[in-house]
Design an enzyme around this catalytic site. Structure first.
Site, PDB file in Angstrom:
ATOM      1  N   CYS A   1       0.815  -1.230   0.000  1.00 12.64           N
ATOM      2  CA  CYS A   1       0.000   0.000   0.000  1.00 12.64           C
ATOM      3  C   CYS A   1       0.841   1.269   0.000  1.00 12.64           C
ATOM      4  O   CYS A   1       0.336   2.349  -0.314  1.00 12.64           O
ATOM      5  CB  CYS A   1      -0.953  -0.002   1.185  1.00 12.64           C
ATOM      6  SG  CYS A   1      -2.146  -1.353   1.075  1.00 12.64           S
TER       7      CYS A   1
ATOM      8  N   ASN B   1     -10.110  -0.494  -0.928  1.00 12.35           N
ATOM      9  CA  ASN B   1      -8.651  -0.345  -0.890  1.00 12.35           C
ATOM     10  C   ASN B   1      -8.070  -0.974  -2.163  1.00 12.35           C
ATOM     11  O   ASN B   1      -8.214  -2.178  -2.379  1.00 12.35           O
ATOM     12  CB  ASN B   1      -8.117  -1.049   0.359  1.00 12.35           C
ATOM     13  CG  ASN B   1      -6.619  -0.904   0.519  1.00 12.35           C
ATOM     14  OD1 ASN B   1      -5.914  -0.449  -0.394  1.00 12.35           O
ATOM     15  ND2 ASN B   1      -6.115  -1.297   1.683  1.00 12.35           N
TER      16      ASN B   1
ATOM     17  N   HIS C   1      -3.560   7.300   1.465  1.00 15.73           N
ATOM     18  CA  HIS C   1      -3.894   5.943   1.049  1.00 15.73           C
ATOM     19  C   HIS C   1      -5.334   5.658   1.487  1.00 15.73           C
ATOM     20  O   HIS C   1      -5.765   6.089   2.556  1.00 15.73           O
ATOM     21  CB  HIS C   1      -2.920   4.973   1.715  1.00 15.73           C
ATOM     22  CG  HIS C   1      -3.272   3.539   1.502  1.00 15.73           C
ATOM     23  ND1 HIS C   1      -3.560   3.032   0.251  1.00 15.73           N
ATOM     24  CD2 HIS C   1      -3.400   2.506   2.370  1.00 15.73           C
ATOM     25  CE1 HIS C   1      -3.848   1.750   0.374  1.00 15.73           C
ATOM     26  NE2 HIS C   1      -3.756   1.411   1.638  1.00 15.73           N
TER      27      HIS C   1
HETATM   28  O1  UT7 Z   1      -3.642  -0.893   3.482  1.00 12.67           O
HETATM   29  C1  UT7 Z   1      -3.508  -1.553   4.691  1.00 12.67           C
HETATM   30  C2  UT7 Z   1      -4.539  -2.637   4.727  1.00 12.67           C
HETATM   31  N1  UT7 Z   1      -5.334  -2.810   5.858  1.00 12.67           N
HETATM   32  C3  UT7 Z   1      -5.824  -1.869   6.718  1.00 12.67           C
HETATM   33  O2  UT7 Z   1      -5.542  -0.710   6.673  1.00 12.67           O
HETATM   34  C4  UT7 Z   1      -6.804  -2.390   7.744  1.00 12.67           C
HETATM   35  C5  UT7 Z   1      -6.963  -1.494   8.908  1.00 12.67           C
HETATM   36  N2  UT7 Z   1      -8.004  -1.998   9.800  1.00 12.67           N
HETATM   37  C6  UT7 Z   1      -9.322  -1.882   9.526  1.00 12.67           C
HETATM   38  O3  UT7 Z   1      -9.674  -1.322   8.488  1.00 12.67           O
HETATM   39  C7  UT7 Z   1     -10.311  -2.400  10.544  1.00 12.67           C
HETATM   40  O4  UT7 Z   1      -9.620  -2.942  11.631  1.00 12.67           O
HETATM   41  C8  UT7 Z   1     -11.282  -3.470   9.948  1.00 12.67           C
HETATM   42  C9  UT7 Z   1     -12.278  -2.796   9.007  1.00 12.67           C
HETATM   43  C10 UT7 Z   1     -10.512  -4.551   9.226  1.00 12.67           C
HETATM   44  C11 UT7 Z   1     -12.096  -4.129  11.066  1.00 12.67           C
HETATM   45  O5  UT7 Z   1     -12.802  -3.161  11.815  1.00 12.67           O
HETATM   46  P1  UT7 Z   1     -12.726  -3.182  13.407  1.00 12.67           P
HETATM   47  O6  UT7 Z   1     -13.596  -2.089  13.859  1.00 12.67           O
HETATM   48  O7  UT7 Z   1     -11.280  -3.127  13.784  1.00 12.67           O
HETATM   49  O8  UT7 Z   1     -13.397  -4.562  13.744  1.00 12.67           O
HETATM   50  P2  UT7 Z   1     -12.808  -5.854  14.479  1.00 12.67           P
HETATM   51  O9  UT7 Z   1     -11.784  -6.523  13.643  1.00 12.67           O
HETATM   52  O10 UT7 Z   1     -12.424  -5.482  15.878  1.00 12.67           O
HETATM   53  O11 UT7 Z   1     -14.087  -6.762  14.541  1.00 12.67           O
HETATM   54  C12 UT7 Z   1     -15.287  -6.356  15.242  1.00 12.67           C
HETATM   55  C13 UT7 Z   1     -16.333  -7.437  15.037  1.00 12.67           C
HETATM   56  C14 UT7 Z   1     -15.833  -8.838  15.321  1.00 12.67           C
HETATM   57  O12 UT7 Z   1     -16.882  -9.569  15.910  1.00 12.67           O
HETATM   58  P3  UT7 Z   1     -16.945  -9.800  17.511  1.00 12.67           P
HETATM   59  O13 UT7 Z   1     -15.675 -10.516  17.856  1.00 12.67           O
HETATM   60  O14 UT7 Z   1     -17.043  -8.436  18.093  1.00 12.67           O
HETATM   61  O15 UT7 Z   1     -18.179 -10.632  17.673  1.00 12.67           O
HETATM   62  C15 UT7 Z   1     -15.554  -9.396  13.944  1.00 12.67           C
HETATM   63  O16 UT7 Z   1     -15.652 -10.792  13.900  1.00 12.67           O
HETATM   64  O17 UT7 Z   1     -16.761  -7.443  13.668  1.00 12.67           O
HETATM   65  C16 UT7 Z   1     -16.672  -8.772  13.154  1.00 12.67           C
HETATM   66  N3  UT7 Z   1     -16.377  -8.687  11.720  1.00 12.67           N
HETATM   67  C17 UT7 Z   1     -17.336  -8.528  10.791  1.00 12.67           C
HETATM   68  N4  UT7 Z   1     -18.660  -8.432  10.876  1.00 12.67           N
HETATM   69  C18 UT7 Z   1     -19.354  -8.261   9.735  1.00 12.67           C
HETATM   70  C19 UT7 Z   1     -15.167  -8.707  11.100  1.00 12.67           C
HETATM   71  N5  UT7 Z   1     -15.323  -8.562   9.773  1.00 12.67           N
HETATM   72  C20 UT7 Z   1     -16.649  -8.444   9.551  1.00 12.67           C
HETATM   73  C21 UT7 Z   1     -17.426  -8.270   8.397  1.00 12.67           C
HETATM   74  N6  UT7 Z   1     -18.760  -8.170   8.532  1.00 12.67           N
HETATM   75  N7  UT7 Z   1     -16.869  -8.158   7.167  1.00 12.67           N
END
Ligand code: UT7
Length: 357
Positions: free
Chosen positions: A115, A314, A284
């Site tokens: 990225c 992304n 980004h």
């Molecule tokens: O270019 C670099 C590439 N990557 C990044 O920049 C990623 C940076 N990080 C992010 O964008 C965020 O961390 C995410 C969008 C990936 C995730 O958001 P978050 O607010 O950090 O959520 P989380 O990973 O803490 O997950 C919260 C909940 C979890 O459920 P529980 O454990 O609370 O029951 C996940 O299992 O959301 C759940 N979850 C989903 N639910 C619905 C994870 N992915 C999904 C999904 N749909 N796609």
């Protein structure tokens, strides 16, 4: 004689025609439009058709950038390609783009900082033109993430609207394992072309500040399919999901919201500029929430920031040229404006570049 400056001459993009809305992904995994929009700001992304590779998108964006600059392909004397999804393990996509875009046999360099690839590429452009090695450089960022998506035929058919009935439960469970990652990415390419100039107008790539730190390598990586394995890829790796990226989302999020503003401010300060001197910041596009937090830390008003993640997700190496291209088309980066571009990606690599358009 003063050091030649790499002056922006034209931009172009390649966007696959297939638009995939969040609802299409909710058909194949436990997710929802609401969750995706709330957590990332993404509403839709583009997917290539099977068989379209990074070099195809890269060449299309390259041709568009040259047309925008009013340049013929044989005026380019150096090509730099940033991608983390090259068509093949080797060679890289650089010479494939060179050939498909009709460039003469110029040097074609592949760089892979994921990225942050385009930010690294902009520093290369400045170095190549500033040193006199090149006079016209084409910098392409292209990524086809759909090649990394571990979907079954039934899943693809459901996403593409070729299958009406629900996908098998085992496929859905498999997709759920990667849902935090799969909803974020899309396919695209962007290209900018730069020319050497010694005009006394202050235009050009003014400075850059790049960083790399392998200490965080494990938070964003593809564990399999590489020379750390023998053979480099096999059915067992695929079955174990090891050819799909691992992403510790929260950790990447935290690093991005601190490092991008930090490096941007340091770069501005080193050049004797303050945040008020900036006309536009292009970040980004990994997550709208990251960019909102970074914007807040930098104290920039909305009119000085441009985001388009809502429509493309992304797109890794393509985010900076794609956002810059659209900002320019919207009149937000006119000639003479001071633009900073910043990114952070796997490796970890991050950095910022300052350019007078
Ligand atoms: O270019 C670099 C590439 N990557 C990044 O920049 C990623 C940076 N990080 C992010 O964008 C965020 O961390 C995410 C969008 C990936 C995730 O958001 P978050 O607010 O950090 O959520 P989380 O990973 O803490 O997950 C919260 C909940 C979890 O459920 P529980 O454990 O609370 O029951 C996940 O299992 O959301 C759940 N979850 C989903 N639910 C619905 C994870 N992915 C999904 C999904 N749909 N796609």
């Amino acid at each position: 004689m003063s050091r030649p400056r790499a002056v922006f001459a034209g931009s172009g993009v390649a966007l696959p025609p297939r638009v995939v809305a969040n609802e299409a992904l909710a058909r194949v995994m436990d997710t929802s439009d609401e969750w995706i929009v709330e957590r990332s700001g993404i509403r839709e992304r583009r997917y290539v058709e099977k068989g379209v590779a990074s070099s195809d998108l890269g060449a299309e964006a390259a041709r568009a950038a040259l047309a925008d600059a009013g340049m013929a392909p044989d005026e380019v004397d150096y090509l730099v390609c940033a991608t983390m999804t090259p068509d093949h393990y080797f060679p890289g996509a650089g010479t494939l783009i060179q050939q498909k875009a009709g460039l003469p046999p110029v040097p074609a360099l592949d760089i892979r900082q994921q990225c942050a690839g385009y930010a690294y590429g902009l520093q290369m452009v400045e170095a190549l033109i500033g040193s006199g090695i090149a006079r016209a450089v084409l910098l392409v960022g292209c990524d086809v993430h759909t090649s990394l998506m571990p979907f079954s035929e039934a899943t693809w058919a459901a996403i593409e609207g070729r299958r009406g009935e629900p996908i098998p439960e085992t496929d859905r469970e498999w997709n759920n394992r990667f849902r935090h990652l799969l909803v974020l990415f899309g396919d695209a390419a962007g290209a900018l072309v730069f020319r050497a100039s010694t005009a006394d107008d202050g235009r050009g790539i003014l400075a850059s500040r790049l960083c790399g730190d392998g200490a965080h390598e494990g938070i964003l990586t593809v564990p399999g399919a590489g020379s750390a394995r023998r053979p480099w890829v096999d059915a067992a790796q695929i079955a174990a999901g090891e050819t799909v990226p691992v992403m510790e989302g929260r950790q990447v999020f935290k690093l991005a919201v601190t490092r991008m503003p930090e490096v941007t401010l340091a770069l501005l300060a080193a050049q004797g500029f303050g945040r008020d001197d900036l006309d536009l910041l292009v970040m980004h596009q990994a997550n709208l929430r990251i960019n909102e937090a970074a914007q807040k830390q930098l104290g920039l008003p909305d009119e000085k920031v441009f985001n388009n993640i809502e429509r493309y997700g992304n797109t890794t190496s393509a985010t900076l040229p794609l956002a810059f291209h659209e900002a320019r088309a919207a009149g937000r980066a006119p000639e003479g404006s001071l633009v900073a571009l910043t990114a952070l990606g796997a490796g970890l690599h991050w950095g910022a570049v300052l350019m007078r358009v």
